[in-house]
Design a protein around this motif. Sequence first.
Motif, PDB file in Angstrom:
ATOM      1  N   THR A   1      46.597  33.932  42.399  1.00 26.18           N
ATOM      2  CA  THR A   1      46.546  33.040  41.249  1.00 26.18           C
ATOM      3  C   THR A   1      47.526  33.512  40.183  1.00 26.18           C
ATOM      4  OG1 THR A   1      44.786  34.281  40.149  1.00 26.18           O
ATOM      5  CG2 THR A   1      44.099  32.518  41.672  1.00 26.18           C
ATOM      6  N   ASN A   2      48.041  32.580  39.409  1.00 29.30           N
ATOM      7  CA  ASN A   2      48.994  32.918  38.346  1.00 29.30           C
ATOM      8  C   ASN A   2      48.355  33.809  37.290  1.00 29.30           C
ATOM      9  OD1 ASN A   2      51.082  31.495  39.494  1.00 29.30           O
ATOM     10  ND2 ASN A   2      50.589  29.593  38.412  1.00 29.30           N
ATOM     11  N   ARG A   3      47.128  33.507  36.929  1.00 32.35           N
ATOM     12  CA  ARG A   3      46.456  34.291  35.893  1.00 32.35           C
ATOM     13  C   ARG A   3      46.313  35.755  36.317  1.00 32.35           C
ATOM     14  NH1 ARG A   3      41.173  32.646  32.355  1.00 32.35           N
ATOM     15  NH2 ARG A   3      41.378  34.404  30.954  1.00 32.35           N
TER      16      ARG A   3
ATOM     17  N   ASP B   1      49.462  37.851  35.936  1.00 29.76           N
ATOM     18  CA  ASP B   1      49.759  38.240  34.559  1.00 29.76           C
ATOM     19  C   ASP B   1      48.754  39.253  33.993  1.00 29.76           C
ATOM     20  OD1 ASP B   1      51.864  36.453  34.633  1.00 29.76           O
ATOM     21  OD2 ASP B   1      50.671  34.802  33.806  1.00 29.76           O
TER      22      ASP B   1
END
Length: 165
Positions: A52-54, A57
């Motif tokens: 996932t992108n979250r 990060d």
Amino acid sequence: MTEQIRPDRYTRRDEDEGERLDRQWNELLQELRLAQTGTQILFAFMLSIAFTNRFQDADTFTHDVFAGTLIATALAMGLFLAPVSFHRIVFQRRLRDRMIPIAGRMASGGMVFLVLAISGGLLLAIDVVTSRPVALVIVAVVLAWFIGFWYVLPAFVRRTSATAE
């Protein structure tokens, strides 16, 4: 240390040693079916988080907790599946009396890794919705709860039952 099995423990059930071993194996398999399913679902969920992108990060702490949790989940799953492999390899060798205690230890080890994996997964989720110190306290309380109900209470009952016999 191996537990001594007294003959009257299984003859009270009107079963011979072979029937007792069969019953113990079937009971262990039932326990493993429950543990394996939940662990496999947790493992699949954990694998999906990494993409996932979250998550990409997230900070180092989150990545470290994730890695430890994923490894604990994989080890739990491996230990829960190990008795099946063990059984396949020793099948029809008349080794059930040796297989069951070893498979039981594998299942117990799987439970240790499972409680670590659950705690890690919980920490990942709670860390998103609360501050990190609050998340750590919540997970510590939940971990203590698991230890109490999964290990301390059964050990207490076992100890008090053994002294009553």
